[in-house]
Design an enzyme around this catalytic site. Structure first.
Site, PDB file in Angstrom:
ATOM      1  N   GLY A 105     -13.979  -3.534 -17.788  1.00 30.32           N
ATOM      2  CA  GLY A 105     -13.899  -4.126 -16.458  1.00 30.32           C
ATOM      3  C   GLY A 105     -15.194  -3.936 -15.695  1.00 30.32           C
ATOM      4  CB  ALA A 106     -17.711  -5.777 -14.608  1.00 28.74           C
TER       5      ALA A 106
ATOM      6  CE  LYS B 242     -10.717  -0.948  -1.762  1.00 29.99           C
ATOM      7  NZ  LYS B 242     -10.598  -0.288  -3.067  1.00 29.99           N
TER       8      LYS B 242
ATOM      9  CB  SER C 276      -0.910   0.014   1.231  1.00 31.82           C
ATOM     10  OG  SER C 276      -1.551   1.273   1.306  1.00 31.82           O
TER      11      SER C 276
ATOM     12  CE1 TYR D 134      -2.821   2.600  -8.141  1.00 28.97           C
ATOM     13  CE2 TYR D 134      -0.477   2.836  -7.635  1.00 28.97           C
ATOM     14  CZ  TYR D 134      -1.754   2.446  -7.276  1.00 28.97           C
ATOM     15  OH  TYR D 134      -1.974   1.893  -6.029  1.00 28.97           O
TER      16      TYR D 134
END
Ligand code: NDP
Length: 278
Positions: free
Chosen positions: A130-131, A69, A18, A221
């Site tokens: 994407g999904a 999440k 992270s 990224y």
């Protein structure tokens, strides 16, 4: 836990990768805030207990990353965005209650606002590749900005179809074979798959059908200059890379926990870029 100072953390499994600590530590120093931001590696089966004792552990709030999440959403009082996305990534206490939101939504839109002002002034058709979780946040942001036709392309069509159930008739699910036809009508192209990420297969699509004004953006990224961004730049199209989204999504958490609304600056970006080592 160290005394007196407000502390927040990022909770994940794993969490080593992270870059959130880099961002928040930069802001703590930049604004002279006496606070702490830590990494907390928590197994999925231990997440509920961890969240239940977040305050006792001395935390004023937290970021939540994979795979927690959805659990974070269920264990907190979510706002409309978190509910709409079906996942929470930012938690804070308000009147003793653990609240949550999904700041990927504003991270996505703020990144485009900063780099291509007016990108949403005449919302046309958007193509989202994407999904998964990222795509859900993007779609939520596009709907907020007035897009009424969002073409979602996904390897597993059923996952794109589920998004129509979640977000309504503005979602049009497609197989990859439809991409050339969809690109010809797109005002915005978003890669929300993991294709193009370091260690993953390339995202290889022919961008020639795109209109010269179509904005191309990638959530990936690492690397910063993905094959999609490079191909779009070669064609002279406006492009926005995924790092800005990561930086902008961090803003609100910092403000909630530490009481200062931080700025996404070129200096912060350079710090994280150096870490990515593109
Ligand atoms: P998910 O695992 O939820 O979704 C992954 C998506 O990629 C799915 O649509 C999946 O399709 C598709 N995919 C994966 N492999 C392939 C393949 N070989 N061929 C075709 N499609 C494939 O991931 P997230 O949505 O959380 O993340 C997606 C990317 O976005 C990641 O690279 C992540 O790092 C990045 N991200 C960046 C953010 C930022 O701040 N810049 C924020 C959030 C995410 P299928 O459903 O068929 O499996």
């Amino acid at each position: 836990m160290t005394s007196g100072m407000p502390a927040a953390c990022v909770i994940g499994w794993p969490v080593k990768h992270s870059r959130s600590p880099l961002i928040h530590e930069y802001w703590l120093k930049r604004y002279g805030v006496a606070g702490l931001y830590r990494r907390e590696e928590v197994r999925p089966e231990a997440f509920a207990d961890f969240i239940g004792s977040l305050g006792e552990r001395g935390y004023v709030g937290a970021n939540v990353t994979l795979p927690h999440k959805e659990q974070a959403l269920a264990l907190s009082v979510p706002d409309d965005r978190a509910r709409s996305v079906g996942a929470a990534n930012t938690l804070w206490f308000e009147h003793g209650e653990l609240r949550s939101t999904n700041t990927d939504v504003e991270g996505f839109t703020a990144n485009l606002d900063a780099n291509v002002p007016g990108w949403d002034s005449q919302p046309g058709e958007a193509v989202v590749l994407g999904a998964g979780g990222g795509a859900r946040a993007i779609i939520c942001g596009l709907i907020e900005r007035g897009f009424t036709r969002i073409n979602v392309v996904n390897r597993s069509l059923s996952r794109a179809e589920q998004l129509r159930g979640r977000f309504g008739a503005c979602i049009h699910p497609y197989h990859w074979s439809a991409v050339p036809h969809l690109l010809a009508r797109a005002s915005l192209l978003v890669n929300a798959t993991s294709l193009g990420m370091l260690g993953q297969p390339r995202l290889d699509i022919d961008l020639s059908p795109l209109h010269p004004d179509t904005v191309v953006t990638d959530l990936v990224y690492v690397p910063l200059n993905t094959p999609l961004i490079a191909a779009a730049q070669t064609r002279g199209l406006p492009t926005v890379d995924g790092l800005g989204m990561l930086l902008h999504q961090a803003v609100r958490g910092f403000a909630m926990w530490f009481g200062v609304w931080p700025e996404v600056t070129a200096e912060l970006r350079a710090v994280v870029e150096a870490h990515i080592g593109h």
